[in-house]
Design an enzyme around this catalytic site. Structure first.
Site, short mmCIF file in Angstrom:
data_model
loop_
_atom_site.label_atom_id
_atom_site.label_comp_id
_atom_site.label_asym_id
_atom_site.label_seq_id
_atom_site.Cartn_x
_atom_site.Cartn_y
_atom_site.Cartn_z
N LYS A 23 0.83 -1.21 0.00
CA LYS A 23 0.00 0.00 0.00
C LYS A 23 0.87 1.26 0.00
CE LYS A 23 -1.71 1.80 4.00
NZ LYS A 23 -1.55 3.25 4.14
N ASN A 24 1.87 1.31 0.88
CA ASN A 24 2.65 2.54 1.03
C ASN A 24 3.59 2.81 -0.14
OD1 ASN A 24 1.35 2.99 3.38
ND2 ASN A 24 3.12 2.69 4.73
N CYS A 117 -5.18 8.07 9.78
CA CYS A 117 -5.34 7.56 11.14
C CYS A 117 -4.89 8.62 12.16
CB CYS A 117 -4.50 6.30 11.32
SG CYS A 117 -5.16 4.90 10.39
N ARG A 122 0.79 15.08 12.78
CA ARG A 122 1.02 14.91 11.34
C ARG A 122 1.01 16.23 10.55
NH1 ARG A 122 -1.54 9.17 9.50
NH2 ARG A 122 0.48 8.98 8.52
N ASP A 307 5.06 1.26 11.97
CA ASP A 307 3.86 0.56 11.50
C ASP A 307 3.78 -0.87 12.03
OD1 ASP A 307 2.97 2.75 10.16
OD2 ASP A 307 3.44 2.04 8.15
N ARG A 399 -8.38 -0.25 5.13
CA ARG A 399 -7.53 0.74 4.48
C ARG A 399 -6.23 0.11 3.98
NH1 ARG A 399 -7.72 6.36 7.43
NH2 ARG A 399 -6.53 6.70 5.57
#
Ligand code: UD1
Length: 435
Positions: A23-24, A117, A122, A307, A399
């Site tokens: 995903k990233n 999230c 952030r 993560d 997600r």
């Protein structure tokens, strides 16, 4: 309608799982497709809600988005500037990755803010700092930020004070179409950033890196499209390994490409697991009780990844001995700890440190998933726990994990997915949500 997961814990995970593409890595590559003036083909992508939102954002900019099974074809022929829909950008943090490519391609971008999230503040100051160095004018009106570079971007020397993954990616993308040379130092070196570099270079960019966060970019007049196979997802892979480790099981992972898990493989071994790797495959076998790794500190790559903090926190709650986990990357990434405490875990939190005394067993209970990666960790806890757990707020997990419950079920996990009415799970034997 919200769904709930009912997990009957205690079953040993034993079998084979396929690791999807990361995903990233996919998210920045989707944003980078805006830089290209011909077709980009990305085969075999995972089915994730974050990707669905990103594809919607691309469609808003008149990118042709065609899906054939899991293959994605992006056609930029009719690409046109428009303001990004704030309702969409607010759904994911990775919407910030549109800043660099839009600025480079259209000379401007207005951004109403990102979501994602709730794991910390952030901010995007480093993104803005890097793009300003490349010549962007920045204006803030209310919550919206407008970046413009009417006469184009110009290469620059940029030093980041912290190796932000997203800021590094934005700078690399924007500098690829800037005039002249950019030297970026102090950037992130996560494997997903290097995958973006491979993609950009396949599209005609000229980026060199030492693999340690320093980049030399020679800006190009244009980039073309290409067909690119995105790297496998190291976070998804480690979640499956952890499910086997927590339940005293064994698992074989298959994947296409290089799986970047150097430190993590060693960490599983320190905790008493056997890890065997071969080209395209990785296996883990665990028997008996796990051993505490004593100290884990999350850090930018090549350090221990934030993560995976939640997944390893779960393993430490069951391991023999004491572990101190320190979270240095995000300020608020301990929200899963209270859920683990409800399951019987012995954890004391002091600021950014959690001291965990391993217990022999966790117990099933009602669990509310607070964010994506915490969801992975709490699911692993539920699989290992004695009795039934009911996990709600599954949309966080959607997600970032494709076919997670289905694959674990095939490996012996006792999982049922149910529609959730008034916070209570309801299902019929023929319920299509059952896995
Ligand atoms: C990416 C990953 C996310 C991972 C994180 C760290 C994607 C889509 N997401 O997120 O899964 O957890 O890297 O490995 O790839 N920061 C600033 N100013 C900025 C930018 C960041 O202070 O302008 C701070 C953040 O608040 C955070 C830290 O830097 O405390 C790390 O953030 P960053 O590396 O940017 O993470 P993301 O790119 O958002």
């Amino acid at each position: 309608m919200e769904q709930m997961l009912i997990v009957e814990g205690g079953a040993r995970i034993s079998g084979c799982c396929r690791v999807h593409r990361a995903k990233n890595a996919v998210l920045p590559i989707l944003a980078a497709s805006l830089l290209c003036d011909s077709k980009v083909v990305l085969p075999d992508l995972p089915d994730l809600s974050d990707l669905a939102v990103t594809k919607q954002l691309l469609s808003e900019l008149k990118m042709g988005v065609t899906e054939q099974c899991r293959d994605l074809i992006l056609s930029p022929d009719d690409l046109a500037y428009s303001r990004l829909d704030e309702k969409l950008t607010a759904k994911l943090r990775a919407s910030t990755l549109f800043l660099g490519p839009m600025l480079a391609r259209f000379g401007k971008v207005t951004f109403g803010g990102s979501g994602g999230c709730a794991i910390g503040k952030r901010p995007i100051d480093l993104h803005l700092y890097g793009l300003a160095k490349l010549g962007a004018q920045i204006k803030q009106e209310g919550n919206a930020i407008t970046l413009s570079a009417e006469t184009g971007l110009k290469g620059a020397d940029i030093r980041l004070r912290y190796p932000s993954v997203g800021a590094t990616e934005n700078i690399l993308m924007a500098a690829s179409l800037a005039k002249g040379r950019t030297a970026l130092s102090g950037g992130a070196a996560e494997p997903e950033v290097l995958d973006l570099v491979r993609f950009l270079n396949r599209c005609g960019a000229k980026i060199e890196t030492d693999g340690a966060g320093n980049y030399q970019i020679l800006g190009q007049k244009r980039l073309h499209g290409c067909c690119f196979f995105v790297m496998p997802d190291r976070i998804e892979a480690a979640t499956y390994l952890a499910a086997a480790a927590a339940t005293g099981g064994e698992i074989l992972l298959t994947f296409d490409g290089e799986l970047a898990l150097p430190l993590i493989g060693e960490l599983f071994e320190i905790m008493g697991c056997r890890v065997l790797s071969a080209k395209g495959g990785l296996a883990l076998v665990q028997r008996g009780r796990l051993s505490a790794p004593r100290r884990l500190t999350t850090l930018p790559y090549p350090g221990f990844p934030t993560d995976l903090q939640a997944v390893f926190t779960t393993l430490c709650t069951l391991a023999k001995g004491q572990t101190v986990i320190r979270e240095t990357v995000f300020e608020e990434r301990f929200s899963h700890l209270s859920q683990l405490q409800k399951m019987g875990a012995e954890i004391t939190v002091c600021g950014r440190e959690a001291v965990i005394f391993g217990v022999k067993e966790l117990f099933g209970t009602e669990i509310t998933i607070p964010d994506l990666r915490a969801g992975g960790g709490l699911l692993v806890a539920a699989l290992a726990a004695r009795g039934e757990s009911r996990l709600s707020a599954l949309s966080y997990v959607d997600r970032g994990y494709d076919q997670l419950y289905e694959q674990l079920s095939l490996c012996g996990a006792r999982i049922k997915k149910m529609r959730c009415e008034d916070g209570k799970g309801t299902s019929r034997p023929d319920d299509p949500c059952r896995v």
